[in-house]
Scaffold this motif. Structure first.
Motif, short mmCIF file in Angstrom:
data_model
loop_
_atom_site.label_atom_id
_atom_site.label_comp_id
_atom_site.label_asym_id
_atom_site.label_seq_id
_atom_site.Cartn_x
_atom_site.Cartn_y
_atom_site.Cartn_z
N ALA A 16 10.18 -69.71 -65.39
CA ALA A 16 9.76 -69.42 -66.77
C ALA A 16 8.48 -70.18 -67.07
O ALA A 16 8.26 -71.30 -66.58
N SER A 17 7.62 -69.58 -67.86
CA SER A 17 6.34 -70.21 -68.20
C SER A 17 6.57 -71.40 -69.14
O SER A 17 7.64 -71.54 -69.74
N LEU A 18 5.55 -72.21 -69.27
CA LEU A 18 5.63 -73.37 -70.16
C LEU A 18 5.83 -72.94 -71.61
O LEU A 18 6.59 -73.57 -72.35
N GLY A 19 5.20 -71.85 -72.01
CA GLY A 19 5.38 -71.33 -73.37
C GLY A 19 6.80 -70.88 -73.62
O GLY A 19 7.38 -71.13 -74.69
N THR A 20 7.39 -70.21 -72.64
CA THR A 20 8.78 -69.77 -72.76
C THR A 20 9.71 -70.97 -72.84
O THR A 20 10.64 -70.99 -73.65
N ARG A 21 9.45 -71.98 -72.03
CA ARG A 21 10.26 -73.20 -72.07
C ARG A 21 10.15 -73.89 -73.43
O ARG A 21 11.11 -74.43 -73.96
N PHE A 22 8.94 -73.84 -74.01
CA PHE A 22 8.74 -74.44 -75.33
C PHE A 22 9.58 -73.70 -76.38
O PHE A 22 10.22 -74.32 -77.23
N VAL A 23 9.59 -72.37 -76.32
CA VAL A 23 10.40 -71.57 -77.26
C VAL A 23 11.88 -71.87 -77.06
O VAL A 23 12.63 -72.03 -78.04
N ASN A 24 12.33 -71.98 -75.79
CA ASN A 24 13.72 -72.36 -75.51
C ASN A 24 14.06 -73.66 -76.22
O ASN A 24 15.09 -73.79 -76.89
N ASN A 25 13.20 -74.65 -76.03
CA ASN A 25 13.42 -75.97 -76.59
C ASN A 25 13.42 -75.93 -78.12
O ASN A 25 14.27 -76.56 -78.76
N LEU A 26 12.50 -75.19 -78.70
CA LEU A 26 12.40 -75.10 -80.15
C LEU A 26 13.67 -74.48 -80.74
O LEU A 26 14.24 -75.02 -81.70
N VAL A 27 14.14 -73.39 -80.17
CA VAL A 27 15.36 -72.73 -80.66
C VAL A 27 16.55 -73.67 -80.51
O VAL A 27 17.36 -73.83 -81.44
N ASP A 28 16.66 -74.34 -79.36
CA ASP A 28 17.78 -75.25 -79.16
C ASP A 28 17.72 -76.45 -80.10
O ASP A 28 18.76 -76.92 -80.57
N LEU A 29 16.53 -76.93 -80.41
CA LEU A 29 16.41 -78.03 -81.37
C LEU A 29 16.82 -77.60 -82.77
O LEU A 29 17.43 -78.37 -83.52
N ILE A 30 16.50 -76.37 -83.14
CA ILE A 30 16.93 -75.86 -84.45
C ILE A 30 18.45 -75.77 -84.51
O ILE A 30 19.07 -76.19 -85.50
N VAL A 31 19.06 -75.26 -83.44
CA VAL A 31 20.53 -75.17 -83.40
C VAL A 31 21.14 -76.57 -83.44
O VAL A 31 22.12 -76.81 -84.15
N LEU A 32 20.55 -77.51 -82.70
CA LEU A 32 21.05 -78.89 -82.73
C LEU A 32 20.92 -79.51 -84.12
O LEU A 32 21.81 -80.24 -84.56
#
Length: 165
Positions: A13-29
């Motif tokens: 996965a690209s760095l941008g995709t990983r950033f979106v993954n992290n952002l969504v997971d941080l919102i859920v957290l």
């Protein structure tokens, strides 16, 4: 030592995709933390027991500790029980696999979750792979592209083999 497959590396996965993954997971957290704070506040009001009022009881260090424990549990449970996917990975169509192309072991999932709670671990992605990927021999891949390439390779390998019904 695990066998390293190039197909895994080609479909990272690209760095941008990983950033979106992290952002969504941080919102859920963050939502989970808010729910835990509300529940602990309600239990404290009903029982006057300080044990349940842990979000404001221990100060800054206690908050960081509780946050790390909740993050560890969150990432471990999501990745282990949903085949390498968290809510962020569901949205972006990515998942965690081992570098040998197989499902990661329970130990790899635990290690990934532990490495994530290291302060400033996110900055390790300025290199090739983050610590929670490189130290555990796992990668986050674009799952559809990976499956398409794997299926194509299998079909090419099976050319000339007689099919039986």
């Amino acid at each position: 030592m695990r066998k390293y497959l190039q197909i895994v590396d080609r479909n990272k996965a690209s760095l941008g995709t990983r950033f979106v993954n992290n952002l969504v997971d941080l919102i859920v957290l963050a939502i989970i933390h808010i729910i835990l704070a509300i529940v602990s506040q309600l239990i404290y009001i009903l029982t006057y027991n300080n044990f349940f009022f842990f979000f404001n009881n221990g100060g800054f260090i206690w908050d960081i500790f509780i946050g790390a424990v909740v993050a560890f549990i969150y990432f471990y449970l999501w990745e282990y029980y949903s085949d390498g996917k968290t809510p962020g990975k569901y949205i972006t169509g990515t998942k965690v696999i081992s570098i040998d192309g197989k499902r990661p072991t329970q130990r790899q999932y635990v290690s990934r979750s532990l490495y994530r709670i290291i302060p400033f671990e996110a900055f390790t992605f300025f290199g090739t792979d983050g610590w929670h990927d490189s130290m555990t021999d796992t990668r986050v891949i674009n799952y559809k592209n990976y499956e398409t390439e794997r299926q194509t390779k299998n079909e090419i390998d099976n050319i000339g083999i007689k099919e039986t019904a």
